[in-house]
Design an enzyme around this catalytic site. Sequence first.
Site, PDB file in Angstrom:
ATOM      1  N   ALA A 160      43.056 -11.826  -5.328  1.00 37.62           N
ATOM      2  CA  ALA A 160      41.739 -12.476  -5.207  1.00 37.62           C
ATOM      3  C   ALA A 160      40.714 -11.742  -6.065  1.00 37.62           C
ATOM      4  O   ALA A 160      40.637 -10.514  -6.037  1.00 37.62           O
ATOM      5  CB  ALA A 160      41.284 -12.483  -3.752  1.00 37.62           C
ATOM      6  N   GLY A 161      39.956 -12.498  -6.821  1.00 32.29           N
ATOM      7  CA  GLY A 161      38.954 -11.863  -7.672  1.00 32.29           C
ATOM      8  C   GLY A 161      37.888 -12.860  -8.076  1.00 32.29           C
ATOM      9  O   GLY A 161      38.115 -14.070  -8.102  1.00 32.29           O
ATOM     10  N   ILE A 162      36.713 -12.325  -8.361  1.00 29.76           N
ATOM     11  CA  ILE A 162      35.593 -13.164  -8.799  1.00 29.76           C
ATOM     12  C   ILE A 162      34.877 -12.491  -9.970  1.00 29.76           C
ATOM     13  O   ILE A 162      35.053 -11.291 -10.198  1.00 29.76           O
ATOM     14  CB  ILE A 162      34.550 -13.375  -7.662  1.00 29.76           C
ATOM     15  CG1 ILE A 162      34.041 -12.022  -7.123  1.00 29.76           C
ATOM     16  CG2 ILE A 162      35.125 -14.225  -6.540  1.00 29.76           C
ATOM     17  CD1 ILE A 162      32.817 -12.126  -6.229  1.00 29.76           C
ATOM     18  N   THR A 163      34.089 -13.272 -10.689  1.00 28.18           N
ATOM     19  CA  THR A 163      33.202 -12.705 -11.712  1.00 28.18           C
ATOM     20  C   THR A 163      31.759 -13.097 -11.381  1.00 28.18           C
ATOM     21  O   THR A 163      31.516 -14.175 -10.825  1.00 28.18           O
ATOM     22  CB  THR A 163      33.525 -13.245 -13.125  1.00 28.18           C
ATOM     23  OG1 THR A 163      33.576 -14.670 -13.068  1.00 28.18           O
ATOM     24  CG2 THR A 163      34.841 -12.718 -13.648  1.00 28.18           C
ATOM     25  N   ASP A 167      28.948 -12.457 -14.006  1.00 30.22           N
ATOM     26  CA  ASP A 167      28.657 -11.782 -15.270  1.00 30.22           C
ATOM     27  C   ASP A 167      27.171 -11.724 -15.603  1.00 30.22           C
ATOM     28  O   ASP A 167      26.397 -12.597 -15.237  1.00 30.22           O
ATOM     29  CB  ASP A 167      29.372 -12.506 -16.423  1.00 30.22           C
ATOM     30  CG  ASP A 167      30.889 -12.415 -16.321  1.00 30.22           C
ATOM     31  OD1 ASP A 167      31.394 -11.675 -15.455  1.00 30.22           O
ATOM     32  OD2 ASP A 167      31.574 -13.076 -17.127  1.00 30.22           O
ATOM     33  N   TYR A 185      32.565  -6.130 -13.037  1.00 30.42           N
ATOM     34  CA  TYR A 185      33.980  -6.546 -13.064  1.00 30.42           C
ATOM     35  C   TYR A 185      34.855  -5.456 -13.692  1.00 30.42           C
ATOM     36  O   TYR A 185      35.923  -5.119 -13.179  1.00 30.42           O
ATOM     37  CB  TYR A 185      34.071  -7.856 -13.841  1.00 30.42           C
ATOM     38  CG  TYR A 185      35.441  -8.508 -13.871  1.00 30.42           C
ATOM     39  CD1 TYR A 185      35.868  -9.312 -12.821  1.00 30.42           C
ATOM     40  CD2 TYR A 185      36.288  -8.349 -14.968  1.00 30.42           C
ATOM     41  CE1 TYR A 185      37.108  -9.936 -12.864  1.00 30.42           C
ATOM     42  CE2 TYR A 185      37.530  -8.968 -15.015  1.00 30.42           C
ATOM     43  CZ  TYR A 185      37.929  -9.763 -13.958  1.00 30.42           C
ATOM     44  OH  TYR A 185      39.160 -10.383 -14.001  1.00 30.42           O
ATOM     45  N   ILE A 198      43.833 -15.734 -19.329  1.00 28.15           N
ATOM     46  CA  ILE A 198      44.796 -16.693 -18.804  1.00 28.15           C
ATOM     47  C   ILE A 198      44.075 -18.011 -18.545  1.00 28.15           C
ATOM     48  O   ILE A 198      42.928 -18.018 -18.074  1.00 28.15           O
ATOM     49  CB  ILE A 198      45.424 -16.162 -17.482  1.00 28.15           C
ATOM     50  CG1 ILE A 198      45.951 -14.717 -17.659  1.00 28.15           C
ATOM     51  CG2 ILE A 198      46.521 -17.089 -16.987  1.00 28.15           C
ATOM     52  CD1 ILE A 198      47.022 -14.509 -18.693  1.00 28.15           C
TER      53      ILE A 198
HETATM   54  N1  LIG Z   1      42.020 -15.849 -15.573  1.00 30.25           N
HETATM   55  C1  LIG Z   1      42.047 -14.756 -16.325  1.00 30.25           C
HETATM   56  O1  LIG Z   1      41.990 -14.824 -17.558  1.00 30.25           O
HETATM   57  C2  LIG Z   1      42.163 -13.400 -15.719  1.00 30.25           C
HETATM   58  C3  LIG Z   1      42.293 -12.309 -16.576  1.00 30.25           C
HETATM   59  C4  LIG Z   1      42.439 -11.044 -16.051  1.00 30.25           C
HETATM   60  C5  LIG Z   1      42.454 -10.879 -14.674  1.00 30.25           C
HETATM   61  N2  LIG Z   1      42.316 -11.960 -13.859  1.00 30.25           N
HETATM   62  C6  LIG Z   1      42.343 -11.725 -12.426  1.00 30.25           C
HETATM   63  O2  LIG Z   1      43.378 -12.491 -11.839  1.00 30.25           O
HETATM   64  C7  LIG Z   1      43.008 -12.860 -10.522  1.00 30.25           C
HETATM   65  C8  LIG Z   1      43.096 -14.375 -10.359  1.00 30.25           C
HETATM   66  O3  LIG Z   1      42.243 -14.966 -11.321  1.00 30.25           O
HETATM   67  P1  LIG Z   1      42.173 -16.556 -11.528  1.00 30.25           P
HETATM   68  O4  LIG Z   1      41.730 -16.766 -12.904  1.00 30.25           O
HETATM   69  O5  LIG Z   1      43.417 -17.194 -11.047  1.00 30.25           O
HETATM   70  O6  LIG Z   1      40.949 -16.899 -10.545  1.00 30.25           O
HETATM   71  P2  LIG Z   1      40.495 -18.302  -9.949  1.00 30.25           P
HETATM   72  O7  LIG Z   1      41.182 -19.432 -10.623  1.00 30.25           O
HETATM   73  O8  LIG Z   1      39.001 -18.258  -9.931  1.00 30.25           O
HETATM   74  O9  LIG Z   1      41.039 -18.211  -8.424  1.00 30.25           O
HETATM   75  C9  LIG Z   1      40.559 -17.205  -7.596  1.00 30.25           C
HETATM   76  C10 LIG Z   1      41.275 -17.226  -6.264  1.00 30.25           C
HETATM   77  O10 LIG Z   1      40.779 -16.105  -5.498  1.00 30.25           O
HETATM   78  C11 LIG Z   1      40.261 -16.587  -4.265  1.00 30.25           C
HETATM   79  N3  LIG Z   1      39.152 -15.757  -3.834  1.00 30.25           N
HETATM   80  C12 LIG Z   1      37.997 -15.483  -4.488  1.00 30.25           C
HETATM   81  N4  LIG Z   1      37.219 -14.689  -3.737  1.00 30.25           N
HETATM   82  C13 LIG Z   1      37.888 -14.458  -2.581  1.00 30.25           C
HETATM   83  C14 LIG Z   1      37.601 -13.750  -1.394  1.00 30.25           C
HETATM   84  N5  LIG Z   1      36.462 -13.088  -1.241  1.00 30.25           N
HETATM   85  N6  LIG Z   1      38.521 -13.753  -0.386  1.00 30.25           N
HETATM   86  C15 LIG Z   1      39.690 -14.414  -0.523  1.00 30.25           C
HETATM   87  N7  LIG Z   1      40.019 -15.111  -1.627  1.00 30.25           N
HETATM   88  C16 LIG Z   1      39.133 -15.139  -2.631  1.00 30.25           C
HETATM   89  C17 LIG Z   1      39.848 -18.022  -4.534  1.00 30.25           C
HETATM   90  O11 LIG Z   1      39.774 -18.743  -3.308  1.00 30.25           O
HETATM   91  P3  LIG Z   1      39.027 -20.189  -3.244  1.00 30.25           P
HETATM   92  O12 LIG Z   1      39.977 -21.161  -3.911  1.00 30.25           O
HETATM   93  O13 LIG Z   1      38.842 -20.462  -1.794  1.00 30.25           O
HETATM   94  O14 LIG Z   1      37.742 -20.049  -4.004  1.00 30.25           O
HETATM   95  C18 LIG Z   1      41.000 -18.461  -5.454  1.00 30.25           C
HETATM   96  O15 LIG Z   1      42.134 -18.782  -4.677  1.00 30.25           O
HETATM   97  C19 LIG Z   1      41.595 -12.312 -10.297  1.00 30.25           C
HETATM   98  O16 LIG Z   1      41.681 -11.059  -9.660  1.00 30.25           O
HETATM   99  C20 LIG Z   1      41.081 -12.143 -11.705  1.00 30.25           C
HETATM  100  O17 LIG Z   1      40.062 -11.158 -11.772  1.00 30.25           O
HETATM  101  C21 LIG Z   1      42.174 -13.205 -14.351  1.00 30.25           C
END
Ligand SMILES: NC(=O)c1ccc[n+]([C@@H]2O[C@H](COP(=O)([O-])OP(=O)(O)OC[C@H]3O[C@@H](n4cnc5c(N)ncnc54)[C@H](OP(=O)(O)O)[C@@H]3O)[C@@H](O)[C@H]2O)c1
Length: 240
Positions: free
Chosen positions: A83-86, A88, A147, A180
Amino acid sequence: MARVAIVTGGTRGIGEAISLALKDAGMTVAANYAGNDERARAFTERTGIRAYKWDVADYDACQAGCAQVAAELGPIDVLVNNAGITRDGTILKMSYDMWKEVIDTNLGGCFNMAKAVFPGMREKKWGRIVNIGSINGQAGQYGQVNYAAAKSGIHGFTKALAQEGARAGVTVNAIAPGYIDTDMVAAVPGEVLEKIVAKIPVGRLGKAEEIARGVAFLCSEEGGFVTGSTLSINGGQHMY
Ligand SMILES: NC(=O)c1ccc[n+]([C@@H]2O[C@H](COP(=O)([O-])OP(=O)(O)OC[C@H]3O[C@@H](n4cnc5c(N)ncnc54)[C@H](OP(=O)(O)O)[C@@H]3O)[C@@H](O)[C@H]2O)c1
């Protein structure tokens, strides 16, 4: 008996692909999410994987959520802190709330969840924890002090906890994804994204499934000698 895995943020994006990969590996998976009920419901209908709603930034909610999963599915063998958020903005524009929310969710969530599952894993003498970091935690990124600090912290957290788990059969590793193709990256303005892709040697964004394959390996029986490591999956964008 099938291993039981919790994937935080496991209902969409990278987390969804991880939930599916662990299910395909024969595990019973619980996918946690924060608030998007519609996406969670569609995910469960599509995959048959149960979704559980709680905020990983909330310590007590993590303890209660993990206890519920354990009661319904069995003791937890695998934790993926995804789980992660931005939020920015340059430091000039970043409010204290933007800082705190990202630290509490992305880094605090790892502590809150590990506290809930680590004792049981140690007792069983088997466990797998994978923390999802980021290329921006390794290299830094303009407009992301919150972040980058949280993700960088995850890499230190991983190496420290790995030392505590090693003798007890609990491995702790991190994956540092590059860019990603998920909702998180879709939020980046088009012209910025074009410039980012131009800097990726492989010439494209990564796919969620490419991260999930790495997670599945680290969580497998065969991954038992890998601990305290960070696997970079970033199309060659950052090498060190
Ligand atoms: N996408 C990229 O390019 C990228 C690159 C490097 C690292 N990452 C990391 O990879 C991970 C997943 O990224 P993603 O791109 O798949 O993100 P995403 O599409 O925004 O999905 C985020 C997921 O995390 C959940 N979440 C957010 N805040 C939460 C909280 N406080 N408690 C429980 N669940 C929570 C969301 O739940 P809801 O559906 O209920 O909102 C959702 O299921 C993150 O840690 C991110 O920082 C991503």
